[in-house]
Design a protein around this motif. Sequence first.
Motif, PDB file in Angstrom:
ATOM      1  N   THR A  92       0.508   1.201  10.799  1.00  0.00           N
ATOM      2  CA  THR A  92       0.841   2.082   9.692  1.00  0.00           C
ATOM      3  C   THR A  92       2.319   2.435   9.730  1.00  0.00           C
ATOM      4  N   ARG A 101      -4.340   1.879  -4.904  1.00  0.00           N
ATOM      5  CA  ARG A 101      -4.257   2.000  -3.450  1.00  0.00           C
ATOM      6  C   ARG A 101      -3.473   0.878  -2.765  1.00  0.00           C
ATOM      7  N   LEU A 159      -2.703   5.155   2.219  1.00  0.00           N
ATOM      8  CA  LEU A 159      -3.693   5.930   2.962  1.00  0.00           C
ATOM      9  C   LEU A 159      -3.631   7.414   2.629  1.00  0.00           C
ATOM     10  N   SER A 160      -2.440   7.969   2.497  1.00  0.00           N
ATOM     11  CA  SER A 160      -2.287   9.387   2.174  1.00  0.00           C
ATOM     12  C   SER A 160      -0.934   9.609   1.529  1.00  0.00           C
ATOM     13  N   GLU A 171      -0.722   1.422   5.282  1.00  0.00           N
ATOM     14  CA  GLU A 171      -1.206   0.378   6.185  1.00  0.00           C
ATOM     15  C   GLU A 171      -0.623  -0.957   5.746  1.00  0.00           C
TER      16      GLU A 171
END
Length: 246
Positions: A3, A91, A122-123, A136
Motif C-alpha cells: 500500500t 475504486r 482503500l480509504s 493498494e
Amino acid sequence: MTTVRLPLFPLNSVLFPGLVLPLNVFEERYRAMMRDLLKTPEEEPRRFAVVAIRDGHEVAPSAPGMPDPTAQPDRGPAAGFGPDPLKSFHRVGCVADAATIRERANGTFEVLATGTNRVRLLSVDASGPFLTAELEELTEERGDEAGALAEGVLRAFRQYQKRLAGARERSLSTGVDLPDEPSVVSYLVAAAMMHDTPTKQRLLQAPDTASRLRDELKLLRSETAIIRNLPSLPAAELTRTPTSLN
C-alpha cells in the motif's frame, strides 16, 4: 499487499497507465496539492493518484450560482463529494507522475503528468488541505492469449479509425507505429476509443490484459458496425493526428 498513501485528484475521466494527463489546476485544494508536490526533490517522482468520480462534482461550487445556478458555496478538500468521499469515487484508479508543474502568476498551475500504474482505493482522508488516499498497488497480469488478442484489437482499431474518418485513407495519420506489447495496446486503445466513463472504468479495472483486450475487441467491432451505418461521422478529427504515449 503493498500500500501507499498519495494525494488524490478526482476527475470526471479515467486515466490509463502510459497516457498523458494535462491539467489546469485552479481550485485551492488542488493548488495546495501542487505546492506540496513541488516540495518533492526534482530527482524523485512527484506522484498523485487519479480516480474517476462516480457521484459528485469535479469542480466544487465556489460562489452562489457557480458552476450550478442553484449551487451554494462548498469548501474544503472533500467539497462536492458528500460526507463520505470514498463512496463518490470508483475504486480502481491510476497513479500519475507529474513531469511538469508550472505555477502561473495568478497562483494557478499548469501540470503535465503521465499515468504509471493501477491502484485500488482503500480509504480517503479529508483532514488536510487536500484529499489523500491509502492505495493498494495492482499488478497487471497478462492472461491467456494476450498476444493474439492484441493483434486482433490493433486490426479492429485500425478499422475503427477508418470508419471514424469516413473510410478516407488520406485522412488517417501515416507512418505511425502502433505498439505491439499487449498491455500497452490495451491501455492505448481503451483511452482512444470514444466511450463513456463507466465503460472506460470497466476497461481500467479488468482483471488482466487478455480480459481487457477481449472486451475492447467486442466494443470495437460493435462500434465500427454502428458507425458504418451512420449518415454522418462525429469526432473525425480524433483520427487525424497520431495518438502518443509520450
